[in-house]
Motif scaffolding. Structure first.
Motif, mmCIF file in Angstrom:
data_model
loop_
_atom_site.group_PDB
_atom_site.id
_atom_site.type_symbol
_atom_site.label_atom_id
_atom_site.label_comp_id
_atom_site.label_asym_id
_atom_site.label_seq_id
_atom_site.Cartn_x
_atom_site.Cartn_y
_atom_site.Cartn_z
ATOM 1 N N PRO A 196 0.786 -1.238 0.000
ATOM 2 C CA PRO A 196 0.000 0.000 0.000
ATOM 3 C C PRO A 196 0.821 1.294 0.000
ATOM 4 C CG PRO A 196 -0.984 -1.589 1.478
ATOM 5 C CD PRO A 196 0.335 -2.164 1.036
ATOM 6 N N GLU A 197 1.793 1.403 0.866
ATOM 7 C CA GLU A 197 2.529 2.670 0.930
ATOM 8 C C GLU A 197 3.326 2.915 -0.346
ATOM 9 O OE1 GLU A 197 5.670 5.274 3.623
ATOM 10 O OE2 GLU A 197 4.875 3.398 4.434
ATOM 11 N N ARG A 198 3.971 1.906 -0.862
ATOM 12 C CA ARG A 198 4.753 2.054 -2.099
ATOM 13 C C ARG A 198 3.855 2.484 -3.257
ATOM 14 N NH1 ARG A 198 6.649 -2.182 -5.989
ATOM 15 N NH2 ARG A 198 8.296 -1.169 -7.187
ATOM 16 N N LEU A 199 2.689 1.856 -3.394
ATOM 17 C CA LEU A 199 1.779 2.198 -4.477
ATOM 18 C C LEU A 199 1.191 3.597 -4.274
ATOM 19 C CD1 LEU A 199 0.610 1.183 -7.126
ATOM 20 C CD2 LEU A 199 -1.251 0.108 -5.815
ATOM 21 N N ALA A 200 0.869 3.949 -3.045
ATOM 22 C CA ALA A 200 0.350 5.298 -2.765
ATOM 23 C C ALA A 200 1.378 6.357 -3.131
ATOM 24 C CB ALA A 200 -0.023 5.422 -1.284
ATOM 25 N N ARG A 201 2.613 6.137 -2.787
ATOM 26 C CA ARG A 201 3.654 7.123 -3.099
ATOM 27 C C ARG A 201 3.878 7.232 -4.613
ATOM 28 N NH1 ARG A 201 5.663 9.370 1.364
ATOM 29 N NH2 ARG A 201 5.399 8.268 3.334
ATOM 30 N N PHE A 202 3.740 6.117 -5.347
ATOM 31 C CA PHE A 202 3.805 6.167 -6.808
ATOM 32 C C PHE A 202 2.700 7.089 -7.330
ATOM 33 C CE2 PHE A 202 1.980 4.641 -10.799
ATOM 34 C CZ PHE A 202 3.073 4.729 -11.652
ATOM 35 N N TRP A 203 1.466 6.882 -6.860
ATOM 36 C CA TRP A 203 0.355 7.694 -7.353
ATOM 37 C C TRP A 203 0.463 9.151 -6.909
ATOM 38 C CZ3 TRP A 203 -2.497 6.969 -11.357
ATOM 39 C CH2 TRP A 203 -2.596 5.686 -11.884
ATOM 40 N N CYS A 204 1.110 9.420 -5.786
ATOM 41 C CA CYS A 204 1.388 10.812 -5.402
ATOM 42 C C CYS A 204 2.230 11.480 -6.487
ATOM 43 C CB CYS A 204 2.125 10.876 -4.067
ATOM 44 S SG CYS A 204 1.099 10.624 -2.616
ATOM 45 N N GLU A 205 3.227 10.768 -6.976
ATOM 46 C CA GLU A 205 4.091 11.308 -8.032
ATOM 47 C C GLU A 205 3.328 11.494 -9.335
ATOM 48 O OE1 GLU A 205 7.269 12.404 -7.977
ATOM 49 O OE2 GLU A 205 7.235 12.104 -5.808
ATOM 50 N N VAL A 206 2.468 10.532 -9.684
ATOM 51 C CA VAL A 206 1.705 10.619 -10.928
ATOM 52 C C VAL A 206 0.769 11.818 -10.900
ATOM 53 C CG1 VAL A 206 -0.042 9.479 -12.374
ATOM 54 C CG2 VAL A 206 1.835 8.136 -11.394
ATOM 55 N N LEU A 207 0.031 11.976 -9.804
ATOM 56 C CA LEU A 207 -1.064 12.947 -9.753
ATOM 57 C C LEU A 207 -0.756 14.252 -9.030
ATOM 58 C CD1 LEU A 207 -3.942 10.446 -8.930
ATOM 59 C CD2 LEU A 207 -3.331 11.396 -11.179
ATOM 60 N N GLY A 208 0.406 14.343 -8.406
ATOM 61 C CA GLY A 208 0.689 15.533 -7.602
ATOM 62 C C GLY A 208 -0.051 15.506 -6.266
ATOM 63 N N TYR A 209 -0.467 14.315 -5.840
ATOM 64 C CA TYR A 209 -1.136 14.146 -4.555
ATOM 65 C C TYR A 209 -0.095 14.188 -3.438
ATOM 66 C CZ TYR A 209 -5.939 12.921 -5.966
ATOM 67 O OH TYR A 209 -7.229 12.944 -6.412
ATOM 68 N N VAL A 210 -0.582 14.230 -2.203
ATOM 69 C CA VAL A 210 0.292 14.265 -1.041
ATOM 70 C C VAL A 210 -0.137 13.202 -0.038
ATOM 71 C CG1 VAL A 210 0.839 16.727 -1.285
ATOM 72 C CG2 VAL A 210 -1.103 16.022 0.124
ATOM 73 N N VAL A 211 0.803 12.806 0.800
ATOM 74 C CA VAL A 211 0.500 11.921 1.918
ATOM 75 C C VAL A 211 -0.058 12.799 3.031
ATOM 76 C CG1 VAL A 211 1.502 10.378 3.640
ATOM 77 C CG2 VAL A 211 2.289 10.279 1.258
ATOM 78 N N PRO A 212 -1.237 12.483 3.544
ATOM 79 C CA PRO A 212 -1.797 13.304 4.618
ATOM 80 C C PRO A 212 -1.004 13.137 5.909
ATOM 81 C CG PRO A 212 -3.184 11.385 4.229
ATOM 82 C CD PRO A 212 -2.101 11.366 3.186
ATOM 83 N N PRO A 213 -1.222 14.010 6.871
ATOM 84 C CA PRO A 213 -0.534 13.854 8.158
ATOM 85 C C PRO A 213 -0.916 12.524 8.807
ATOM 86 C CG PRO A 213 -1.732 15.941 8.055
ATOM 87 C CD PRO A 213 -2.107 15.155 6.841
ATOM 88 N N PRO A 214 -0.066 12.007 9.693
ATOM 89 C CA PRO A 214 -0.402 10.757 10.379
ATOM 90 C C PRO A 214 -1.641 10.949 11.263
ATOM 91 C CG PRO A 214 1.542 11.751 11.348
ATOM 92 C CD PRO A 214 1.200 12.562 10.139
#
Length: 144
Positions: free
Chosen positions: A16-34
């Motif tokens: 999950p985290e690896r794939l989420a970070r990939f999509w952050c790069e694709v879409l300009g998304y961000v990881v929300p705060p913990p």
């Protein structure tokens, strides 16, 4: 009058985290705060029972317009073509050579991140094109 509902897009995946970070790069998304009460995501992960660690991750549109993306670990691997895929709109309003150049430039940016260029599809009129791709876990998406 119908109510407009908010929604998230959920991906079943292995990491999950690896794939989420990939999509952050694709879409300009961000990881929300913990989650509240935790200074970092690592601190949150350490608080979880071992079987729940790394079982999910999410990313969000920093502008608040796009849907939240949620990634959940599942035991089985991807077995067939997705019945739903994301179209990443990188060439909206462009036609012909200008459209193709924008699509190819985005494809070239994503391949080093682990995306796979499947093929380039051209419409009969030569004005439209799209590029089907695979993300780092083999999920289909299109550059459009």
């Amino acid at each position: 009058m119908p109510t407009i509902k908010s929604f998230q897009v959920t991906f079943d995946c292995a990491e999950p985290e690896r794939l989420a970070r990939f999509w952050c790069e694709v879409l300009g998304y961000v990881v929300p705060p913990p989650p509240q009460g935790f200074a970092t995501w690592d601190e949150f992960k350490r608080s979880q029972p071992p079987e729940q660690r790394d079982s999910w991750f999410a990313c969000t549109d920093p502008s608040g317009v796009g849907p939240r993306l949620f990634f959940q670990r599942v035991p089985e691997g991807k077995a067939a073509k997705n019945r739903l895929h994301l179209d990443v709109r990188v060439a909206t309003g462009l036609v012909g050579a200008e459209r193709l150049a924008a699509l190819e430039a985005e494809c070239a940016r994503l391949v080093p991140l682990g995306a796979v260029h499947v093929r380039t599809l051209y419409a009969a009129d030569g004005e439209e094109a799209c590029i089907p791709m695979l993300d780092i876990e083999g999920n289909e998406f299109c550059l459009d």
